[in-house]
Design an enzyme around this catalytic site. Structure first.
Site, PDB file in Angstrom:
ATOM      1  CG  ASP A  23      -7.754  -2.327   2.094  1.00  0.00           C
ATOM      2  OD1 ASP A  23      -6.453  -2.180   2.494  1.00  0.00           O
ATOM      3  OD2 ASP A  23      -8.829  -2.288   2.760  1.00  0.00           O
ATOM      4  CG  ASP A  55       8.693  -7.260   6.436  1.00  0.00           C
ATOM      5  OD1 ASP A  55       8.490  -7.587   7.541  1.00  0.00           O
ATOM      6  OD2 ASP A  55       7.387  -6.414   6.146  1.00  0.00           O
ATOM      7  CG  ASN A  56       8.028  -3.601   9.121  1.00  0.00           C
ATOM      8  OD1 ASN A  56       7.898  -3.335   8.366  1.00  0.00           O
ATOM      9  ND2 ASN A  56       6.877  -4.016  10.036  1.00  0.00           N
ATOM     10  NE  ARG A  61      -0.236  -0.409   5.087  1.00  0.00           N
ATOM     11  CZ  ARG A  61      -1.282   0.146   5.887  1.00  0.00           C
ATOM     12  NH1 ARG A  61      -2.602   0.236   6.409  1.00  0.00           N
ATOM     13  NH2 ARG A  61      -0.786  -0.479   7.124  1.00  0.00           N
ATOM     14  NE  ARG A  95      10.354  -1.258   2.789  1.00  0.00           N
ATOM     15  CZ  ARG A  95       9.461  -0.753   3.432  1.00  0.00           C
ATOM     16  NH1 ARG A  95       9.057  -1.507   4.798  1.00  0.00           N
ATOM     17  NH2 ARG A  95       8.625   0.111   3.618  1.00  0.00           N
TER      18      ARG A  95
HETATM   19  P1  AMP Z   1       3.649  -4.540   8.108  1.00  0.00           P
HETATM   20  O1  AMP Z   1       4.463  -5.025   8.510  1.00  0.00           O
HETATM   21  O2  AMP Z   1       2.551  -3.186   8.531  1.00  0.00           O
HETATM   22  O3  AMP Z   1       4.811  -2.945   7.930  1.00  0.00           O
HETATM   23  O4  AMP Z   1       3.482  -4.875   6.614  1.00  0.00           O
HETATM   24  C1  AMP Z   1       3.359  -5.898   6.168  1.00  0.00           C
HETATM   25  C2  AMP Z   1       3.196  -5.808   4.918  1.00  0.00           C
HETATM   26  O5  AMP Z   1       1.869  -6.170   4.684  1.00  0.00           O
HETATM   27  C3  AMP Z   1       3.923  -5.031   3.913  1.00  0.00           C
HETATM   28  O6  AMP Z   1       4.218  -6.166   2.754  1.00  0.00           O
HETATM   29  C4  AMP Z   1       2.690  -4.167   3.437  1.00  0.00           C
HETATM   30  O7  AMP Z   1       2.516  -3.942   2.719  1.00  0.00           O
HETATM   31  C5  AMP Z   1       1.377  -5.047   2.916  1.00  0.00           C
HETATM   32  N1  AMP Z   1       0.691  -3.765   3.732  1.00  0.00           N
HETATM   33  C6  AMP Z   1      -0.109  -4.142   5.281  1.00  0.00           C
HETATM   34  N2  AMP Z   1      -1.231  -3.078   5.399  1.00  0.00           N
HETATM   35  C7  AMP Z   1      -2.053  -3.272   3.915  1.00  0.00           C
HETATM   36  C8  AMP Z   1      -2.889  -2.692   3.374  1.00  0.00           C
HETATM   37  N3  AMP Z   1      -3.703  -2.425   4.069  1.00  0.00           N
HETATM   38  N4  AMP Z   1      -3.013  -3.008   1.908  1.00  0.00           N
HETATM   39  C9  AMP Z   1      -2.061  -4.178   1.107  1.00  0.00           C
HETATM   40  N5  AMP Z   1      -0.390  -4.543   1.561  1.00  0.00           N
HETATM   41  C10 AMP Z   1      -0.855  -4.422   3.047  1.00  0.00           C
HETATM   42 MG    MG Z   2       6.002  -2.699   6.620  1.00  0.00          MG
END
Ligand code: AMP
Ligand code: MG
Length: 520
Positions: A134, A269-270, A103, A199
């Site tokens: 989404d 990934d973060n 996103r 990352r």
């Molecule tokens: P995060 O740990 O929150 O940084 O996210 C992990 C993964 O989920 C990353 O690849 C984000 O891009 C994906 N992601 C998180 N929220 C959404 C969302 N609402 N729509 C699409 N991808 C998401």
């Molecule tokens: Mg992330």
């Protein structure tokens, strides 16, 4: 609005040849071209004037229709081609395969004052990496990311930045607590800014796929554009690159520990390859000093990402990055040495940081003990970390018996201040006073220095929540007040004294204040 556009990332790295915006596995590429989603009724609700200046823009620019449209995804700047980055990662210790910008959409790179910045929208719609989600973001999490990334910058913590916060006018369905109670929330977009959003997981995914050719291209790209002082690509340069990433990661985490920041989701990934705090999700700030605390309810059971485990996780994540870089080095020993150095280096850097928090500017071997005893005391009674360290700067080394009184304000419940706890504190103050007498600095000089290490104002969890509650009702005054306050976190700001306060009781167990899920 006029930018000096750059296209380092898209011109030097391989693109996904498929242009269709469908969810899929992407191979032999570092990114996919994608167009942000148009929104129903976009509205900019806050702009970081500091970031605006850094990018060479003016307040006038930020009031234009063009700014509104570009930074909500409703129009694409001429001569730019937005893209989503491809990466993988370990989530909570398990390899998750391809993740990618699900996103986040990068708009372009821009140069100002000899610095190149990538501009990225978060919450601007689906990409090939959206998996089952989404591509959107809600106001709640966007306020948190916007305020915190700017606050961290002003605290002196390496971080990605934020330029603007906007409402999209669309509603977004979220199950905030993952308990089957989904509800609509206001959609939002944050414009994030960083020299790069690469990352650890960007490298890991290519290594996992054994795509060594693209991996080499990406590592060479990163060194050329972000670590150019290390020289031309070679085995030695790759080792030096890993060493510097490890050092930057270590430094970032020492800063987190200093200010009481808990990231909450230190998945690989973060983890930024530049050692920046990235992806503000269910993060939180220690109110009472509890080293086991994590704000992330998704991690409540194992507490992998609790405050005092962050340094270890940094190392674990670096180990994963070392594995990814191994095919370019083909020798384990130099990478292992760097990982070993992280352990020693962390202890050293942490001790130095703790010395500065308590105003010691010379080094004695026994300081370690004094700091250990302090950390024990901080857990004997629920003690507010920020207030404690700030008030400690008023300590009079000739009157240690008076200290407890000035520190009391930091205790959440003075009824629990038993005689035993009092004795422990008084003993510590006595040792501290003796130790301070070995310093050359006067109490006044020490106070000045300590107050540059220990912030007076941080974005406590409940403060962000107050800004969110107001913003949800269309009132952005708290948001702006906190943004302004947190620009000078080390300064006394008497007009804002109300924010130098312990977490109120109502916030102790409130959703959003102490409990946050990954839902955003
Ligand atoms: P995060 O740990 O929150 O940084 O996210 C992990 C993964 O989920 C990353 O690849 C984000 O891009 C994906 N992601 C998180 N929220 C959404 C969302 N609402 N729509 C699409 N991808 C998401
Ligand atoms: Mg992330």
């Amino acid at each position: 609005m006029k930018f000096n556009l750059k296209d380092r990332f898209t011109s030097q790295l391989p693109a996904d040849p498929i242009l269709e915006n469908s969810r899929r596995q992407v191979s032999n590429a570092c990114f996919s071209y994608v167009t942000p989603k148009k929104t129903a009724n976009p509205e900019i609700i806050h702009v970081s004037d500091d970031m605006l200046r850094t990018l060479g823009l003016t307040k006038k620019d930020s009031a234009t229709k063009e700014f509104l449209n570009v930074f909500t995804g409703n129009s694409v700047m001429p001569n730019t081609k937005p893209y989503a980055m491809c990466y993988g990662g370990h989530q909570f210790g398990n390899w998750a395969g391809q993740l990618g910008d699900g996103r986040a959409i990068n708009l372009a790179e821009v140069e100002h004052n000899n610095k190149i910045w990538a501009l990225q929208l978060k919450g601007a719609g689906e990409t090939p990496y959206s998996r089952s989600a989404d591509g959107l973001a809600v106001l709640r999490s966007s306020v948190r990311e916007y305020l915190c990334s700017e606050a961290m910058y002003h605290l002196g913590v390496p971080t990605t930045r934020a330029l603007s916060l906007a409402l999209t006018g669309d509603n977004v369905l979220r199950d905030m607590l993952y308990n089957g109670n989904a509800a609509y929330e206001k959609g939002a977009v944050v414009t994030r800014v960083a020299p790069s959003f690469l990352r650890f997981g960007s490298f890991q995914l290519l290594a996992a796929k054994e795509d060594i050719s693209t991996l080499t291209t990406l590592v060479n790209y990163t060194i050329k554009n972000h670590y150019s002082h290390l020289g031309n690509p070679s085995k030695e340069t790759y080792i030096a690159f890993f060493k510097e990433v490890a050092e930057r990661t270590l430094e970032m985490i020492v800063h987190w520990q200093r200010v009481g920041f808990v990231h909450g989701v230190m998945n690989t990934d973060n983890m930024s390859i530049l050692g920046l705090t990235i992806d503000y999700g269910p993060y939180g700030w220690l109110d009472d000093y509890n080293p086991d605390w994590t704000p992330n309810t998704t991690d409540a059971e194992n507490r992998r990402y609790r405050y005092n485990n962050q340094p270890n996780v940094g190392l674990w994540n670096l180990f994963q990055l070392a594995n990814a870089l191994f095919p370019l080095v083909n020798e384990a020993a130099p990478l292992e040495t760097i990982l070993d150095d992280y352990k020693l280096g962390y202890d050293k850097a942490s001790l130095k940081m703790m010395r500065s928090k308590i105003g010691l500017f010379t080094e004695f071997d026994t300081d370690y003990k004094l700091i250990e005893q302090l950390e024990e005391n901080l857990q004997r009674i629920e003690t507010d970390m920020t207030i404690f360290y700030r008030n400690l700067s008023t300590f009079n080394k000739n009157a240690p018996k008076e200290a407890l009184n000035s520190i009391k304000e930091a205790f959440y419940n003075t009824n629990t201040l038993t005689d035993d706890v009092k004795t422990h504190w008084n003993n510590w103050f006595t040792s501290y006073a003796s130790r301070l007498k070995l310093e050359k600095t006067t109490d006044d000089e020490r106070k000045v220095k300590m107050n540059l290490t220990n912030p007076k104002y941080v974005l406590r969890n409940y403060m962000a929540q107050l800004a969110i509650d107001a913003a949800d009702n269309g009132n952005y005054a708290v948001l702006d007040e906190l943004y302004q306050l947190l620009k000078n976190p080390y300064k006394e700001q008497p007009e804002h004294q109300k924010w130098f306060a312990k977490r109120p009781d109502w916030a102790k167990h409130k959703v959003g204040c102490s409990m946050l899920s990954c839902s955003s």
